[in-house]
Scaffold this motif. Structure first.
Motif, PDB file in Angstrom:
ATOM      1  N   LEU A   5      47.365  88.370  63.315  1.00 20.65           N
ATOM      2  CA  LEU A   5      47.203  88.620  64.745  1.00 20.65           C
ATOM      3  C   LEU A   5      46.603  87.403  65.439  1.00 20.65           C
ATOM      4  CD1 LEU A   5      47.427  90.594  67.093  1.00 20.65           C
ATOM      5  CD2 LEU A   5      45.192  91.528  66.445  1.00 20.65           C
ATOM      6  N   TYR A   6      45.609  86.796  64.808  1.00 20.38           N
ATOM      7  CA  TYR A   6      45.020  85.585  65.372  1.00 20.38           C
ATOM      8  C   TYR A   6      46.072  84.486  65.475  1.00 20.38           C
ATOM      9  CZ  TYR A   6      42.138  81.442  65.979  1.00 20.38           C
ATOM     10  OH  TYR A   6      41.608  80.272  66.470  1.00 20.38           O
ATOM     11  N   ALA A   7      46.887  84.330  64.437  1.00 21.28           N
ATOM     12  CA  ALA A   7      47.932  83.296  64.437  1.00 21.28           C
ATOM     13  C   ALA A   7      48.906  83.503  65.589  1.00 21.28           C
ATOM     14  CB  ALA A   7      48.665  83.302  63.099  1.00 21.28           C
ATOM     15  N   GLN A   8      49.282  84.737  65.836  1.00 25.55           N
ATOM     16  CA  GLN A   8      50.199  85.028  66.941  1.00 25.55           C
ATOM     17  C   GLN A   8      49.581  84.703  68.288  1.00 25.55           C
ATOM     18  OE1 GLN A   8      51.066  89.183  65.546  1.00 25.55           O
ATOM     19  NE2 GLN A   8      53.160  88.651  66.073  1.00 25.55           N
ATOM     20  N   ALA A   9      48.343  85.138  68.489  1.00 29.30           N
ATOM     21  CA  ALA A   9      47.707  84.988  69.800  1.00 29.30           C
ATOM     22  C   ALA A   9      47.276  83.559  70.084  1.00 29.30           C
ATOM     23  CB  ALA A   9      46.509  85.925  69.899  1.00 29.30           C
ATOM     24  N   SER A  10      47.005  82.775  69.051  1.00 29.27           N
ATOM     25  CA  SER A  10      46.478  81.423  69.248  1.00 29.27           C
ATOM     26  C   SER A  10      47.536  80.345  69.110  1.00 29.27           C
ATOM     27  CB  SER A  10      45.359  81.144  68.235  1.00 29.27           C
ATOM     28  OG  SER A  10      45.874  81.135  66.908  1.00 29.27           O
ATOM     29  N   ASN A  11      48.771  80.733  68.831  1.00 31.88           N
ATOM     30  CA  ASN A  11      49.846  79.785  68.546  1.00 31.88           C
ATOM     31  C   ASN A  11      49.940  78.686  69.603  1.00 31.88           C
ATOM     32  OD1 ASN A  11      52.102  78.544  67.511  1.00 31.88           O
ATOM     33  ND2 ASN A  11      53.521  80.179  68.082  1.00 31.88           N
ATOM     34  N   TRP A  12      49.741  77.436  69.206  1.00 32.22           N
ATOM     35  CA  TRP A  12      49.767  76.314  70.144  1.00 32.22           C
ATOM     36  C   TRP A  12      51.126  76.178  70.809  1.00 32.22           C
ATOM     37  CZ3 TRP A  12      47.140  71.597  67.254  1.00 32.22           C
ATOM     38  CH2 TRP A  12      45.824  71.939  66.927  1.00 32.22           C
ATOM     39  N   GLU A  13      52.194  76.231  70.014  1.00 32.13           N
ATOM     40  CA  GLU A  13      53.528  75.979  70.564  1.00 32.13           C
ATOM     41  C   GLU A  13      53.910  76.969  71.654  1.00 32.13           C
ATOM     42  OE1 GLU A  13      53.492  74.106  66.500  1.00 32.13           O
ATOM     43  OE2 GLU A  13      52.732  75.963  67.412  1.00 32.13           O
ATOM     44  N   GLY A  14      53.334  78.160  71.608  1.00 34.73           N
ATOM     45  CA  GLY A  14      53.695  79.188  72.572  1.00 34.73           C
ATOM     46  C   GLY A  14      53.389  78.829  74.008  1.00 34.73           C
ATOM     47  N   THR A  52      56.323  71.604  60.677  1.00 36.30           N
ATOM     48  CA  THR A  52      55.278  72.475  61.202  1.00 36.30           C
ATOM     49  C   THR A  52      54.877  73.459  60.126  1.00 36.30           C
ATOM     50  OG1 THR A  52      54.715  74.178  62.831  1.00 36.30           O
ATOM     51  CG2 THR A  52      57.041  73.970  62.236  1.00 36.30           C
ATOM     52  N   SER A  53      53.572  73.659  59.980  1.00 32.87           N
ATOM     53  CA  SER A  53      53.100  74.643  59.004  1.00 32.87           C
ATOM     54  C   SER A  53      53.231  76.069  59.539  1.00 32.87           C
ATOM     55  CB  SER A  53      51.640  74.365  58.648  1.00 32.87           C
ATOM     56  OG  SER A  53      50.807  74.559  59.783  1.00 32.87           O
ATOM     57  N   VAL A  54      53.471  76.209  60.830  1.00 35.92           N
ATOM     58  CA  VAL A  54      53.584  77.545  61.441  1.00 35.92           C
ATOM     59  C   VAL A  54      54.876  78.202  60.970  1.00 35.92           C
ATOM     60  CG1 VAL A  54      53.676  78.827  63.611  1.00 35.92           C
ATOM     61  CG2 VAL A  54      52.308  76.732  63.447  1.00 35.92           C
ATOM     62  N   PRO A  55      54.816  79.416  60.439  1.00 27.42           N
ATOM     63  CA  PRO A  55      56.035  80.063  59.927  1.00 27.42           C
ATOM     64  C   PRO A  55      57.044  80.364  61.024  1.00 27.42           C
ATOM     65  CG  PRO A  55      54.185  81.593  59.921  1.00 27.42           C
ATOM     66  CD  PRO A  55      53.612  80.252  60.251  1.00 27.42           C
ATOM     67  N   GLY A  56      58.298  80.389  60.621  1.00 24.02           N
ATOM     68  CA  GLY A  56      59.386  80.575  61.575  1.00 24.02           C
ATOM     69  C   GLY A  56      59.297  81.853  62.381  1.00 24.02           C
ATOM     70  N   TRP A  57      58.758  82.925  61.789  1.00 24.39           N
ATOM     71  CA  TRP A  57      58.673  84.193  62.523  1.00 24.39           C
ATOM     72  C   TRP A  57      57.741  84.085  63.723  1.00 24.39           C
ATOM     73  CZ3 TRP A  57      53.952  86.615  62.963  1.00 24.39           C
ATOM     74  CH2 TRP A  57      52.958  86.298  62.024  1.00 24.39           C
ATOM     75  N   LEU A  58      56.805  83.133  63.671  1.00 28.06           N
ATOM     76  CA  LEU A  58      55.918  82.902  64.807  1.00 28.06           C
ATOM     77  C   LEU A  58      56.550  81.992  65.845  1.00 28.06           C
ATOM     78  CD1 LEU A  58      52.288  82.392  63.420  1.00 28.06           C
ATOM     79  CD2 LEU A  58      53.006  83.978  65.215  1.00 28.06           C
ATOM     80  N   GLU A  61      62.606  81.228  72.240  1.00 25.81           N
ATOM     81  CA  GLU A  61      63.128  82.090  73.312  1.00 25.81           C
ATOM     82  C   GLU A  61      62.454  81.747  74.637  1.00 25.81           C
ATOM     83  OE1 GLU A  61      65.488  84.319  73.095  1.00 25.81           O
ATOM     84  OE2 GLU A  61      65.720  84.668  70.941  1.00 25.81           O
ATOM     85  N   LYS A  62      61.132  81.633  74.611  1.00 25.74           N
ATOM     86  CA  LYS A  62      60.373  81.362  75.828  1.00 25.74           C
ATOM     87  C   LYS A  62      60.738  80.011  76.425  1.00 25.74           C
ATOM     88  CE  LYS A  62      55.582  81.130  77.516  1.00 25.74           C
ATOM     89  NZ  LYS A  62      54.151  81.268  77.123  1.00 25.74           N
ATOM     90  N   GLN A  63      60.966  79.013  75.586  1.00 25.48           N
ATOM     91  CA  GLN A  63      61.311  77.675  76.059  1.00 25.48           C
ATOM     92  C   GLN A  63      62.775  77.548  76.468  1.00 25.48           C
ATOM     93  OE1 GLN A  63      60.106  74.981  72.900  1.00 25.48           O
ATOM     94  NE2 GLN A  63      58.061  74.760  73.765  1.00 25.48           N
ATOM     95  N   GLY A  64      63.557  78.584  76.260  1.00 23.33           N
ATOM     96  CA  GLY A  64      64.974  78.509  76.592  1.00 23.33           C
ATOM     97  C   GLY A  64      65.780  77.724  75.584  1.00 23.33           C
ATOM     98  N   LEU A  65      65.224  77.516  74.392  1.00 21.68           N
ATOM     99  CA  LEU A  65      65.943  76.760  73.362  1.00 21.68           C
ATOM    100  C   LEU A  65      66.834  77.646  72.503  1.00 21.68           C
ATOM    101  CD1 LEU A  65      63.223  74.250  72.092  1.00 21.68           C
ATOM    102  CD2 LEU A  65      65.187  73.767  73.575  1.00 21.68           C
ATOM    103  N   ALA A  66      66.421  78.883  72.285  1.00 24.49           N
ATOM    104  CA  ALA A  66      67.156  79.754  71.367  1.00 24.49           C
ATOM    105  C   ALA A  66      68.631  79.880  71.738  1.00 24.49           C
ATOM    106  CB  ALA A  66      66.498  81.129  71.313  1.00 24.49           C
ATOM    107  N   SER A  67      68.913  79.930  73.025  1.00 27.90           N
ATOM    108  CA  SER A  67      70.302  80.076  73.481  1.00 27.90           C
ATOM    109  C   SER A  67      71.035  78.737  73.568  1.00 27.90           C
ATOM    110  CB  SER A  67      70.328  80.754  74.856  1.00 27.90           C
ATOM    111  OG  SER A  67      69.643  79.965  75.819  1.00 27.90           O
TER     112      SER A  67
END
Length: 240
Positions: free
Chosen positions: A91-100, A128-134, A140-146
């Motif tokens: 939960l901390y990882a999700q909420a604190s994610n820098w890239e977000g 990046t050490s951050v897992p892909g699910w994060l 999506e938010k950055q508009g890259l996924a599409s």
């Protein structure tokens, strides 16, 4: 003939280092702790200080083996006297994610759309050490996924650029041979040398930094603006 253009992410499509200053890191830390609703009692300043003290060990290392992001967070909490559950760490990882909270360079969407309009596949290959699910929600938010066909992260592969495995994984996902792929990145060791050794055409992105490294190699092309990448593709593909 170039069939795909692959990009590094941080400091190529988004100004990573420039955004991650002390105030930014503290704000993300506070967001992560807030999500835990008091279950973990650690001062946010202590966490940011821990990361500063361990930065070279965790992030500046040139090792090609990646490390576990969640275990790193759990270690930080333990060394600061806390003992969060696995769910709390996630939960901390999700909420604190820098890239977000990071934004792209202004012309990133336009470049990707121009490439795809010409029938080229696009992808991100990122250390990046951050897992892909994060990171998928960030795309999506950055508009890259599409606007990309694949996103390959060292955290999921287990190897960091310039190791060839991460490049091969991306090429396999795209279904493109290395000689028909162009790689764009800012670092001459991780990006340029790694992609070169994997058999790809290389472009050094110079719009955010002018990286140098004794173990790097000269790129095939240099791009001072994002749209210079499109010009390289047009040149290699006979104007198409």
């Amino acid at each position: 003939m170039i069939e795909a253009v692959l990009f590094d992410w941080g400091d190529t499509l988004m100004p990573y280092d420039a955004q991650a200053d002390d105030a930014f890191v503290l704000a993300r830390t506070q967001a992560g702790l807030a999500a835990l609703e008091g279950r973990v009692e650690v001062e946010p300043e202590a966490i940011t200080s821990w990361f500063r003290d361990h930065f070279d060990e965790l992030f500046a290392s040139e090792a090609e083996e990646d490390f576990d992001h969640l275990e790193m967070l759990a270690r930080c909490f333990r060394e600061l006297g806390a003992n969060p559950t696995d769910d709390d760490v996630r939960l901390y990882a999700q909420a604190s994610n820098w890239e977000g909270e990071m934004i792209l360079f202004p012309h990133a969407h336009a470049l990707l759309e121009s490439l795809r309009a010409r029938g080229l596949k696009t992808a991100i290959v990122s250390n990046t050490s951050v897992p892909g699910w994060l990171l998928q929600p960030v795309l999506e938010k950055q508009g890259l996924a599409s606007r990309i066909d694949a996103a390959v992260f060292s955290s999921d592969v287990g190897k960091r650029k310039p190791h060839p495995l991460i490049f091969r994984r991306a090429l396999e996902e795209l279904g493109v041979e290395a000689e028909n792929a162009l790689f764009v990145g800012d670092r001459v060791r991780q990006d340029v040398r790694g992609a070169h050794d994997a058999g790809m055409v290389t472009v050094q992105a110079l719009w955010s930094r002018a990286d140098e490294h004794p173990d790097g190699v000269e790129p095939d092309y240099e791009a001072y603006t994002m749209m210079d990448v499109l010009n390289v593709v047009l040149r290699l593909n006979g104007g198409r």
